[in-house]
Write a protein that holds these residues in place. Structure first.
Motif, PDB file in Angstrom:
ATOM      1  N   LYS A 135      22.294  13.378  79.224  1.00  0.00           N
ATOM      2  CA  LYS A 135      21.047  13.172  79.974  1.00  0.00           C
ATOM      3  C   LYS A 135      20.359  14.481  80.358  1.00  0.00           C
ATOM      4  O   LYS A 135      19.183  14.492  80.686  1.00  0.00           O
ATOM      5  N   TYR A 136      21.101  15.586  80.301  1.00  0.00           N
ATOM      6  CA  TYR A 136      20.469  16.866  80.628  1.00  0.00           C
ATOM      7  C   TYR A 136      19.921  17.571  79.389  1.00  0.00           C
ATOM      8  O   TYR A 136      19.426  18.686  79.469  1.00  0.00           O
ATOM      9  N   GLY A 137      20.082  16.925  78.250  1.00  0.00           N
ATOM     10  CA  GLY A 137      19.503  17.481  77.031  1.00  0.00           C
ATOM     11  C   GLY A 137      20.445  18.364  76.232  1.00  0.00           C
ATOM     12  O   GLY A 137      20.012  19.036  75.304  1.00  0.00           O
ATOM     13  N   ILE A 182      21.953  15.597  92.010  1.00  0.00           N
ATOM     14  CA  ILE A 182      21.997  17.045  92.117  1.00  0.00           C
ATOM     15  C   ILE A 182      20.611  17.682  92.031  1.00  0.00           C
ATOM     16  O   ILE A 182      20.305  18.659  92.727  1.00  0.00           O
ATOM     17  N   ASN A 226      26.777  13.908  91.576  1.00  0.00           N
ATOM     18  CA  ASN A 226      26.315  14.288  90.244  1.00  0.00           C
ATOM     19  C   ASN A 226      24.961  13.648  89.925  1.00  0.00           C
ATOM     20  O   ASN A 226      24.119  14.235  89.253  1.00  0.00           O
ATOM     21  N   GLU A 227      24.761  12.451  90.428  1.00  0.00           N
ATOM     22  CA  GLU A 227      23.537  11.705  90.144  1.00  0.00           C
ATOM     23  C   GLU A 227      22.320  12.318  90.854  1.00  0.00           C
ATOM     24  O   GLU A 227      21.202  12.178  90.402  1.00  0.00           O
ATOM     25  N   PRO A 274      19.815  23.034  76.400  1.00  0.00           N
ATOM     26  CA  PRO A 274      18.345  22.865  76.432  1.00  0.00           C
ATOM     27  C   PRO A 274      17.584  24.149  76.722  1.00  0.00           C
ATOM     28  O   PRO A 274      16.380  24.197  76.497  1.00  0.00           O
ATOM     29  N   ASN A 275      18.271  25.196  77.211  1.00  0.00           N
ATOM     30  CA  ASN A 275      17.527  26.428  77.480  1.00  0.00           C
ATOM     31  C   ASN A 275      17.120  27.137  76.181  1.00  0.00           C
ATOM     32  O   ASN A 275      16.354  28.087  76.212  1.00  0.00           O
ATOM     33  N   ARG A 302      37.163  19.605  85.582  1.00  0.00           N
ATOM     34  CA  ARG A 302      36.092  20.554  85.272  1.00  0.00           C
ATOM     35  C   ARG A 302      36.503  21.946  85.727  1.00  0.00           C
ATOM     36  O   ARG A 302      37.138  22.093  86.768  1.00  0.00           O
ATOM     37  N   GLN A 350      16.267  17.579  83.525  1.00  0.00           N
ATOM     38  CA  GLN A 350      16.395  16.809  82.279  1.00  0.00           C
ATOM     39  C   GLN A 350      15.241  17.062  81.302  1.00  0.00           C
ATOM     40  O   GLN A 350      15.100  16.361  80.320  1.00  0.00           O
ATOM     41  N   PHE A 369      17.589  22.949  84.589  1.00  0.00           N
ATOM     42  CA  PHE A 369      18.572  22.248  83.768  1.00  0.00           C
ATOM     43  C   PHE A 369      18.700  20.789  84.218  1.00  0.00           C
ATOM     44  O   PHE A 369      18.673  19.869  83.400  1.00  0.00           O
ATOM     45  N   PHE A 370      18.817  20.599  85.541  1.00  0.00           N
ATOM     46  CA  PHE A 370      19.028  19.247  86.040  1.00  0.00           C
ATOM     47  C   PHE A 370      17.745  18.414  86.067  1.00  0.00           C
ATOM     48  O   PHE A 370      17.780  17.235  86.381  1.00  0.00           O
ATOM     49  N   GLN A 409      14.419  20.474  80.469  1.00  0.00           N
ATOM     50  CA  GLN A 409      14.453  21.925  80.296  1.00  0.00           C
ATOM     51  C   GLN A 409      13.931  22.369  78.939  1.00  0.00           C
ATOM     52  O   GLN A 409      13.156  23.315  78.856  1.00  0.00           O
TER      53      GLN A 409
END
Lengths: 676, 242
Positions: B69-71, A146, A143-144, B92-93, A308, A424, A421-422, A426
């Motif tokens: 952290k991804y917004g 990705i 996850n860290e 965030p999109n 998930r 951070q 997205f990843f 976006q």
């Protein structure tokens, strides 16, 4: 008892049938049916059914679908799911190797599922014995990183192409297209049963090939060769595929298409025999098919391993029953094992007939009717907006044909939005580039629309095929039957029988598994408030409503609001007393890790009704909290299952009250009003 | 039919059409307006289980918010009429949103798709996901966030009561003076400057406690600007009281 077990086979069989339908009809995905099932399930009084049956139905459908959704891809060139977007199977069919492609695909799907099932069972056993959740650990580590993993995939995808500049342009363009299309309001919301993915996928990957074939002078499908590839070939690829499926299930943002792209890329880099395109195509096929089936399994089981949901089917299961216990997991395994064996058997038994039927079909009229079908189904499900997205996808999808780059570069459609997205950043990026997403409530889908549209989408292309065929008639010979062993390997009938038996055993075990939570030793997990505490053991996590007692509320709710209004007590005071009771519980449970819990049933909120004892059963929490004055007896013990404990609690409450202990001292009014 | 035109010309034509196509698509996206009226989201609708994936409008007071952290921004509402927790999730999109909607106590309106999920504590959380940036509207900014002063003007207001927004509490500890007076000593981050602050015991209400405990990133305060040993110290009167 036997009847109960036999009844479990009913949803599995129906799920299998549903999987066949969703697999064969391009445009209808398992997610579509899953969403419809959830919608129906939540209509009050409409579908009073045990959630387990629905879970088995959805699991069975999800795996069965992966055996059949290869058909449109192989024979019509339509990637019905993104994992098949790069499938070379259609090329094999055009080379007369359809039978072989089908065999490799179903054995890849089956073996991929089998390996994934074994991995899952191994992980569960490890979890039981050593208390190590490997999946969760892998998930938290990956996850860290990705973002960098996705960046590396894109980088490799570009630099390994023959034409790096055009590959870069293609990835960037398809990526921007992905960002725009996935946030477009002119098509139904991304969570709708039919959304932008289908037209984009068709435009990028299906239509270009079909359209190009119309312009090719000699592009006909030759007679299909039937050979005896009834062997478990390409085990390595199936294994690789199941690892890909597992990563898809674990890595956030990595879809099956991304995993397929990555694995195929690596496979291509390390392939010694690059010249034998037929061999490589089959390897591709085995890998992607295994990813498909493995992903179907891991996407559902991710609910248990990492909490998930990873697919439409798992979202549906989560909504139907959020509490995925080990017994449900085993039932899902059983259902999928049985369904995969049935699906394998059906395709395997009928494949020669399918090929024979396909042999008499003329390719150009077929391509034309498939194009018509795709346009119609897109129009019916996503409207004119979908057609426009399909058109842009088509333009982009044609670029590889004119630049000799890999079609896989169009995977930028999925990779770039996820990478964004990843990153951070976006929100800043999309705002600066005017690429902000907008969604609409547009829903083209309705049952009438669906039925009429489906009928038209199927009948018009058939008419077109029959009419065009009159003008373009291809020369066909009788079916050739060759007996050639393509790959060495063991016969797969043994493994299919084994999987079926394993599935039945798992289903039976799940039925007898204590729901399957029963009284016993549990480990303390968390205090929600004084009367709601969670525990876990190897069978899963339980949320306990401490039986027969009541503590003041601490969370905002209608209940606390009503109580405040009724007795004119400030909410802040009620919450404060709730906090004190919670702190009492936290202090109580910080003393030890293990507790004996006696479960008598469930309350209306699906919480287990528990009497909590210390491990040696000498101390009873239900009694202690009342004794110390931090809880009252709920409705004077009306719902306590044990008469002895009921009397003890009543006595303890009386003593605490007259001695002004705990909350009876600091928050007497609240405690007193709670008794009313 | 036969393809007679050279591949070189074709690929450039395709690129040009693709660029125009994407510009046209994004223009349509931008011009699209969600101006349809949607039903209001109520507790009854949520209890009736008929809300899933349908669009509703919800108006509520912001209690707190969290940005991962991804917004992804999760806004929690202060709504006692709801049986379960209601949140808004802004991805965030959708782009950069107006920070004022995140101020505790502000009244905002969101139009979006309603879903539910189970959180780590096994609680059902209702979630409204806005259709776009424009469907998140600020109805009323929290009172104490009105007439706020800029961080550069704090020093000019010594001895006066001022309102400050976008304050982050970075530390909070109880302190008892030599005279035995209880107080909370806090460190506040306002924009990019750190200030010392004090909350007297009588002003340290449960509401204030909860806000500080939740480590809110974006609170509004009303404080008297004072000086202590030559440094500015903010004597906090109130902390976002929705």
């Amino acid at each position: 008892m036997i009847l109960d077990i036999l009844l479990l086979f009913v949803p599995i069989l129906f799920g299998c049938i549903a999987g066949v339908i969703t697999g064969l009809i391009a445009g209808i995905h398992t997610n579509t049916l899953s969403a419809i099932i959830v919608a129906i399930y939540f209509i009050p009084g409409f579908l009073e059914i045990d959630p387990l049956y629905l879970i088995l139905f959805i699991s069975s459908m999800a795996i069965s679908n992966t055996f059949f959704d290869v058909f449109p891809s192989l024979f019509l060139g339509i990637p019905s799911s993104e994992v098949y977007a790069l499938l070379p199977g259609h090329k094999m069919v055009k080379n007369g190797r359809g039978y072989e492609a089908l065999t490799v695909s179903i054995s890849g799907s089956f073996f991929g599922f089998f390996i994934s099932l074994m991995i899952c069972l191994g992980v569960i056993i490890l979890d039981f014995i050593l208390d190590i959740n490997i999946m969760k650990n892998v998930y938290s580590i990956t996850n860290e990183y990705i973002f960098y993993i996705l960046l590396a995939i894109i980088f490799l995808l570009i630099i390994t192409d023959k034409n790096i500049i055009w590959a870069f342009i293609m990835v960037v363009f398809s990526g921007i297209f992905g960002v725009i299309a996935l946030g477009s309001p002119i098509v139904p919301h991304p969570d709708s049963a039919f959304n932008t993915i289908f037209p984009a996928l068709i435009g990028l990957f299906a239509l270009p090939g079909l359209l190009m074939s119309l312009f090719e002078k000699n592009d006909t499908i030759p007679n299909q060769i039937i050979n005896d590839t009834n062997k478990l070939a390409f085990k390595k690829n199936s294994f690789l595929g199941s690892i890909g499926g597992m990563l898809t299930g674990l890595l956030p943002g990595v879809g099956s298409a991304n995993a397929a792209t990555c694995l195929l890329l690596f496979q291509n880099l390390f392939t010694k025999n690059k010249e034998d395109s037929n061999f490589n195509q089959k390897k591709y096929l085995a890998t992607t098919s295994a990813i498909g089936s493995s992903d179907a399994l891991f996407a559902i089981i991710a609910l248990y391993f990492i909490d998930r949901s990873r697919s439409g089917a798992s979202v549906a299961i989560e909504q139907i029953n959020a509490d995925i216990t080990i017994s449900i997991v085993l039932a899902i395994f059983g259902s999928m094992a049985i369904s995969s064996s049935i699906s394998f058997f059906i395709v395997h038994s009928l494949k020669i007939y399918i090929i024979k039927i396909f042999n008499v079909i003329d390719y150009k009229p077929l391509s034309l009717s498939v194009i018509t079908y795709l346009l119609l189904i897109t129009l019916m499900t996503t409207g004119l907006g979908g057609i426009f997205i399909l058109f842009i996808g088509l333009i982009l999808g044609l670029i590889p044909y004119f630049t000799n780059i890999r079609k896989a570069q169009a995977m930028g459609f999925f990779l770039v939005p996820v990478l964004l997205f990843f990153s951070q950043h976006q929100s800043d990026i999309v705002t600066k580039l005017f690429l902000e997403a907008k969604y609409s409530n547009v829903s083209v889908f309705s049952l009438d629309n669906f039925l009429i549209g489906g009928l038209l989408s199927l009948s018009i292309p058939i008419i077109i095929y029959l009419v065009v065929r009159k003008f373009i008639r291809e020369q066909k010979n009788s079916v050739k039957i060759l007996y050639e062993t393509v790959e060495k390997g063991k016969n797969y009938s043994g493994i299919v029988v084994f999987t079926t038996i394993l599935g039945i055993i798992l289903l039976i075990i799940s039925h007898f598994m204590p729901d399957k939570i029963k009284s016993g030793i549990f480990i303390f997990d968390e205090v929600y408030d004084g009367d709601t505490i969670s525990f876990y053991n190897n069978f899963g996590k339980i949320k306990c409503r401490i039986e027969g007692i009541d503590t003041p509320e601490k969370y905002d709710s209608k209940k606390i609001n009503d109580f405040s209004n009724k007795y004119n007590i400030p909410i802040v005071d009620i919450k404060s007393s709730g906090e004190i009771a919670t702190q009492y519980a936290i202090d109580f449970f910080s003393k030890s890790k293990e507790y004996f819990i006696s479960i008598s049933g469930k309350d209306v909120y699906n919480r287990y009704l528990c009497i909590v004892y210390s491990k040696d059963k000498k101390i009873n929490y239900n009694l202690e909290i009342v004794k110390d004055g931090y809880a009252i007896s709920y409705k004077d013990g009306k719902y306590i299952s044990s008469e002895k404990i009921k009397l003890e609690i009543m006595q303890a409450e009386y003593n605490a009250r007259i001695n002004k202990l705990g909350l009876w001292d600091s928050h007497y009014i609240i405690m007193n009003k709670m008794k009313e | 039919m036969k393809l007679n035109v050279s591949k070189t010309i074709y690929k450039y034509i395709l690129v040009i059409i693709a660029i125009f196509g994407m510009i046209a698509l994004q223009s349509m996206n931008i011009l699209y307006a969600n101006d349809v009226k949607f039903p209001n989201l109520t507790n009854d609708i949520l209890q009736s289980n008929t809300y899933r994936n349908k669009v509703f409008t919800y108006t509520g007071v912001v209690r707190n918010y969290y940005i991962n952290k991804y917004g992804i921004i999760t806004i929690y509402f202060n709504d006692l009429n709801m049986n379960n927790i209601l949140t808004a999730s802004i991805f965030p999109n959708l782009g950069v949103i107006d920070k004022n909607i995140l101020v505790t106590g502000s009244k905002i309106q969101i139009t979006g798709t309603v879903k539910e999920y189970i959180n780590k504590k096994n609680k059902i959380i209702y979630q409204i996901m806005p259709l776009d940036k424009g469907s998140i509207k600020l109805i009323e900014l929290a009172n104490y966030c009105k007439n706020t002063i800029e961080v550069k003007d704090i020093a000019k207001n010594i001895g006066k009561n001022v309102n400050l927004k976008f304050v982050k509490v970075i530390s909070n500890e109880e302190y008892v003076s030599k005279k035995g007076t209880k107080m909370q000593k806090v460190k506040l981050l306002i924009k990019d400057m750190v200030f010392d602050g004090v909350i007297w015991h009588d002003k340290y209400t449960d509401n204030v406690k909860e806000i500080l405990k939740n480590n809110s990133n974006n609170i509004c305060i009303n404080a008297e600007v004072s000086q202590f040993r030559g440094d500015i110290s903010l004597l906090i009167n109130s902390v976002s009281n929705p």
